[in-house]
Design a protein around this motif. Structure first.
Motif, PDB file in Angstrom:
ATOM      1  N   GLU A 142       0.809  -1.081   0.030  1.00 20.88           N
ATOM      2  CA  GLU A 142       0.102  -0.062  -0.173  1.00 20.88           C
ATOM      3  C   GLU A 142       0.846   1.250   0.119  1.00 20.88           C
ATOM      4  OE1 GLU A 142      -2.597  -0.954  -0.876  1.00 20.88           O
ATOM      5  OE2 GLU A 142      -3.629  -2.550   0.446  1.00 20.88           O
TER       6      GLU A 142
ATOM      7  N   HIS B  63       1.864   1.774  -3.606  1.00 23.67           N
ATOM      8  CA  HIS B  63       0.620   2.188  -4.374  1.00 23.67           C
ATOM      9  C   HIS B  63       0.678   3.907  -4.254  1.00 23.67           C
ATOM     10  CE1 HIS B  63      -1.386  -1.862  -3.959  1.00 23.67           C
ATOM     11  NE2 HIS B  63      -0.307  -2.046  -4.645  1.00 23.67           N
TER      12      HIS B  63
ATOM     13  N   ASP C  58     -10.215  -4.181  -0.228  1.00 18.44           N
ATOM     14  CA  ASP C  58      -9.415  -4.329  -1.379  1.00 18.44           C
ATOM     15  C   ASP C  58     -10.253  -4.999  -2.609  1.00 18.44           C
ATOM     16  OD1 ASP C  58      -7.572  -4.640   1.038  1.00 18.44           O
ATOM     17  OD2 ASP C  58      -6.280  -4.192  -0.564  1.00 18.44           O
TER      18      ASP C  58
END
Ligand SMILES: [Fe+2]
Ligand SMILES: [Fe+2]
Lengths: 322, 192
Positions: free
Chosen positions: A85, A88, A139
């Motif tokens: 994450e 990301h 998710d």
């Protein structure tokens, strides 16, 4: 140099806009350096930076459970997911930067509370079962949205989405595996799984945003290929996949109105949009804590940044001296 | 006030048979810091053997649209004979050729030696003009910082992820009912 970001007041705007829309119609990607409407750029910066902030803040609810993971295997999986994450967030800040906004300005907007991020991360993670449920549902909802965005017209955003989707599949599966494992487990484990699903199901449905009829930006976002499916379409895809899987696992979906229509779509009951707007407006259960945690992490990292700068300055001097 | 560290574009090579490909950027104080950060951000999964970074400001870039509208001025020809000390510079050439869905941007195609970035572009167009380019990046070769190609570094930077199979979705492939069971008559999948 001709302006890259076109305004409706430009003499050649309508001509350029027609070319631009034709390019998108042909499935071409718009790249940094190409002409684009200023409004296209503005919408992209808004969406990509919010998306980046969501990835970064999204580390917090799960990160809180790293040192409480029940086994070493689950701990390694969770660390890898939270690390993803962080990555990301970085991919997305990069994509936004290609539109001429600085990473520092975006981070500043996040830390000052000016920027928005996905309201899902303003809910607390109360038990370990929340970790599996987040992977599966949160998710899972993110993947549906990101897969849609990966088909988008802006090259850097689309590429970040493709890279992210490949990793999200791992997040989704590890979460689903964990919840299904609990669903087959002891009475207590089943209860934990059900309780987590009860709390995350509705916030997950809200992740796709308001209904199409209440989504003012949608028309232009669709015309310019930033969004390739509507909020309600993506939400339907999510429910069609996840509702039957939850039921198959012997768990309940916390929606008394949920039913399948004659086309096979799973139809949900009314969504509590008041709650959604409350959380977006900063009054969710965890809004304050999330921002405080971000600020604390930023402040506590200051010495690392300063050490790196000092070292870089030294290197520079050494190179000049040679 | 802009105090942020310089931005570095990152190129990742997945296997010896593949070129270095632009994957995104990082902010870092120096080249080694940029390489390490790039490794942490873009190589958390196995597919990497080498990485290059270059400061974003050292990249000369042109899209197809930019070239059509604003062809770069005829490269200033280097007229001084080499004997007077002119050394052509080496530039790395990167190119994008497809609008297909992808997670990478331009691919490394090779080197040219030229008197200026514009001259390098011209040579690149001649040498690598087999396929239409949608975007070019030209980078002075000496501005690239590269990860150490030694096997020890490759092993310690990139190999540790290979046995972390739990980071791959296939690790979880057999659980639950398969999604396809629940798929309705949707339009064809465009994911591939
Ligand atoms: Fe993510
Ligand atoms: Fe994720």
């Amino acid at each position: 140099m001709p302006a890259k970001y076109g305004l409706p007041s430009d003499p050649d705007y309508s001509l350029r806009l027609a070319e631009f829309e034709a390019r998108i119609g042909r499935g071409e990607k718009i790249e940094p350096g190409d002409w684009m409407p200023e409004e296209y750029r503005r919408q992209l910066i808004r969406m990509i930076s919010q998306h980046a902030h969501s990835e970064v803040v999204g580390m917090l609810p799960e990160g809180a459970w790293i040192n409480r993971a029940p086994t070493l295997k689950r701990k390694m999986i969770l660390i890898a997911k939270v690390q993803d994450e962080a990555g990301h967030g970085q991919y997305l800040y990069h994509a936004a930067e290609t539109l001429g906004v600085s990473r520092e300005a975006m981070l500043e907007a996040l830390l000052s509370g000016k920027a928005k991020y996905s309201s899902i991360f303003n809910y607390p993670t109360l038990t370990w079962a929340d970790i599996g449920t987040i992977g599966w549902l949160v998710d899972g909802a993110a993947i549906k949205n990101q897969t849609m965005l990966a088909a988008g017209s802006y090259g850097p955003y689309s590429r970040a989405m493709v890279r992210i989707c490949a990793e999200e599949a791992f997040h989704h599966k590890q979460g689903k595996e964990m919840v299904l494992f609990y669903a087959r487990g002891s009475e207590k484990q089943r209860q934990m799984a059900q309780d987590a699903i009860n709390r995350w199901w509705w916030p997950a449905l809200m992740m796709m945003g308001p209904h199409d009829a209440d989504s003012p930006n949608s028309e232009v976002l669709t015309r310019w290929g930033i969004k390739t499916k509507s909020n309600d379409t993506v939400r339907q895809e999510f429910i069609n996949e996840h509702a039957p899987e939850i039921l198959d696992a012997g768990l309940q979906v916390p929606d008394p109105d949920l039913h399948q229509d004659d086309k096979g779509n799973w139809v949900h009951g009314p969504i509590n949009w008041d709650e959604f707007w409350q959380v977006v407006g900063g009054n969710g259960p965890m809004n304050k804590e999330r921002l405080e945690a971000r600020r604390k992490a930023h402040d506590e990292g200051a010495w690392v940044r300063s050490a790196l700068e000092t070292y870089a300055a030294k290197l520079q001097k050494a190179t000049v001296a040679v | 006030m802009d105090t942020q560290w310089p931005r570095w574009e990152v190129f990742k090579q997945d296997t010896p048979a593949k070129p270095h490909q632009a994957v995104g950027s990082v902010h870092a104080a120096d080249p080694q810091h940029a390489l390490l950060t790039a490794r942490n951000i873009f190589a958390r999964r196995p597919q990497a053997i080498s990485m290059w970074v270059v400061r974003a400001e050292d990249i000369f870039s042109w899209t197809k649209e930019e070239l059509a509208e604003n062809p770069p001025p005829e490269a200033a020809k280097q007229t001084e004979p080499l004997a007077y000390g002119f050394q052509p510079l080496t530039f790395c050439v990167f190119r994008k050729t497809s609008h297909k869905r992808s997670m990478t941007f331009v691919d490394y195609v090779g080197e040219v030696s030229a008197s200026s970035p514009e001259d390098a572009l011209k040579q690149a167009q001649q040498q690598f003009g087999d396929v239409e380019a949608l975007a070019w990046w030209i980078v002075p070769t000496d501005r690239l910082a590269k990860s150490d190609p030694g096997s020890e570094t490759v092993e310690s930077w990139f190999a540790p992820a290979t046995d972390k199979t739990y980071k791959q979705q296939q690790y979880y492939a057999t659980i639950g009912s398969h999604v396809s069971k629940h798929k309705l008559g949707r339009e064809t999948d465009d994911e591939e």
